[in-house]
Design a protein around this motif. Structure first.
Motif: not given
Length: 416
Positions: A170, A328-329
């Motif tokens: 991200d 990430k996410d």
């Protein structure tokens, strides 16, 4: 894209220069004339002679003698052969003079390591600001490309760092980049260094700088150790070490923790420690009983094996890559982007060991990207300021494949 072959000049005649020479000839369609220069013509001719041993044309490269510290002489050679790209793989003591010759002639500049002042060790960080970055305005005014540190580390690991930040986490979430350099090979000698001993030892005799909590932290060599289970080389120990890439990554990537770790065996550490404690790794001259001066570090260099002589008997593999952590996410995530090279395979292909191979191949890949216009940016940059995807794709075809370990397993990394 229309390709116009450009003449290339390789400066240097050591193990990395041999790799660069072979790779340039293997990709001769990307270049015009290929030239090799060093103070010692015989060393250039010896490298050229190795081409025939690998079924490559020995007349594909022209040898020259030049003192790279003589800016006027080097610029004259660049003009004479109409070199448009200069790959500097000589001693890192010559970076600044080669840069000046490139500025004067408009030839693109590439190197694989940060500049060293022979009289200083571990200058105040960031190291690039002490030397190379002072030439930024001059390269911009000359509309001339300079790509700094395009070996493997520095170089490819910088591209891995950029790629990780941009593609696999991200935005703004990366907290840690740990660059791990493991040589799990054996050269069969009692003690030797894998490249110029004078440069090699200077990296480890001063303060260890790392980038932590968005600030420079200092430690001593071999003070902090880590252990990793790595692809193909297994469980390996490495130590927090100061290194070139930290001094640009800390500026160009908004990541609070960036560290460099290098693997050392107990035997290396023991011999190194004795040499250092005896003062034999000092760059400062001492006076002998007869009044002559000698630099201890240069004496040690003279008695150790020439790094290029290690290649024929080298076995084992290297593993170099970046462990990166972030989100990430919105969830914690870790990846390892890496390369593995086999010493024996490198020697069979180009006559050099794997350490030289990992440094030389990226420089030639970058030269091809400049020749093709992809990386010909007309200013001075570090590798992480460039799009890493063309480099990784090209290296995958040149003997340096990039792999990634993440939640999807271990796979080849390539881009469409």
């Amino acid at each position: 894209m229309t390709h116009t072959p450009k003449n290339v000049l390789i400066v240097g005649a050591g193990g990395v220069a041999q790799v660069v020479a072979h790779k340039c000839v293997q990709h001769a369609d990307k270049f015009g004339g290929i030239h090799l220069a060093s103070r010692t013509l015989d060393k250039c001719q010896a490298i050229i002679a190795t081409l025939a041993q690998k079924n490559l044309p020995s007349d594909a490269i022209t040898a020259h003698s030049v003192d790279a510290l003589d800016v006027d002489a080097l610029a004259e050679l660049i003009r004479k052969i109409d070199a448009k790209i200069v790959i500097n793989v000589g001693s890192s003591f010559i970076n600044m003079s080669v840069m000046d010759a490139c500025i004067a002639t408009g030839a693109a500049y590439l190197d694989t390591a940060i500049h060293e002042d022979p009289n200083k060790v571990c200058e105040t960080p960031p190291w690039y600001a002490n030397h190379e970055w002072r030439k930024k305005d001059a390269f911009k005014a000359a509309n001339t490309t300079a790509i700094l540190g395009i070996g493997f580390d520095p170089g490819v690991v910088n591209a891995y760092a950029r790629l990780g930040v941009d593609e696999f986490f991200d935005v703004g979430s990366v907290t840690d980049i740990d660059i791990i350099d493991i040589n799990a090979g054996s050269h069969g000698q009692y003690f030797a260094t894998n490249f110029n001993p004078e440069i090699n030892f200077r990296e480890f005799t001063g303060v260890v700088y790392s980038w932590q909590n968005s600030a420079w932290q200092t430690n001593q060599m071999f003070e902090i150790k880590r252990t990793d289970d790595l692809p193909e080389v297994g469980v390996q120990h490495s130590y927090l070490t100061g290194h070139d890439e930290l001094h640009s990554l800390s500026k160009f990537l908004d990541v609070p923790n960036i560290r460099f770790w290098m693997g050392f065996g107990d035997h290396y550490i023991n011999v190194f420690t004795v040499l250092k404690n005896l003062g034999l790794l000092s760059e400062k001259p001492v006076t002998l009983d007869d009044g002559r001066e000698v630099v201890p570090l240069k004496l040690v260099k003279a008695v150790l094996p020439d790094p290029s002589s290690l290649a024929p008997n080298y076995t084992g593999k290297t593993c170099i890559g970046n462990k990166m952590r972030g989100k990430k996410d919105g969830k914690p995530s870790e990846i390892f982007v890496y390369n593995v090279v086999d010493h024996k395979a490198a020697h069979e292909e180009v006559g050099s060991q794997g350490i030289s191979y990992t440094a030389g191949v990226p420089a030639v890949a970058a030269a091809i990207l400049i020749a093709d216009g992809v990386w010909d940016v007309g200013i001075m940059v570090n590798v992480e300021e460039l799009d890493p995807k063309p480099l990784i794709n090209l290296m995958n075809t040149m003997g340096l494949t990039t792999r990634i370990q993440d939640d999807n397993g271990d796979r080849l990394l390539e881009f469409s």
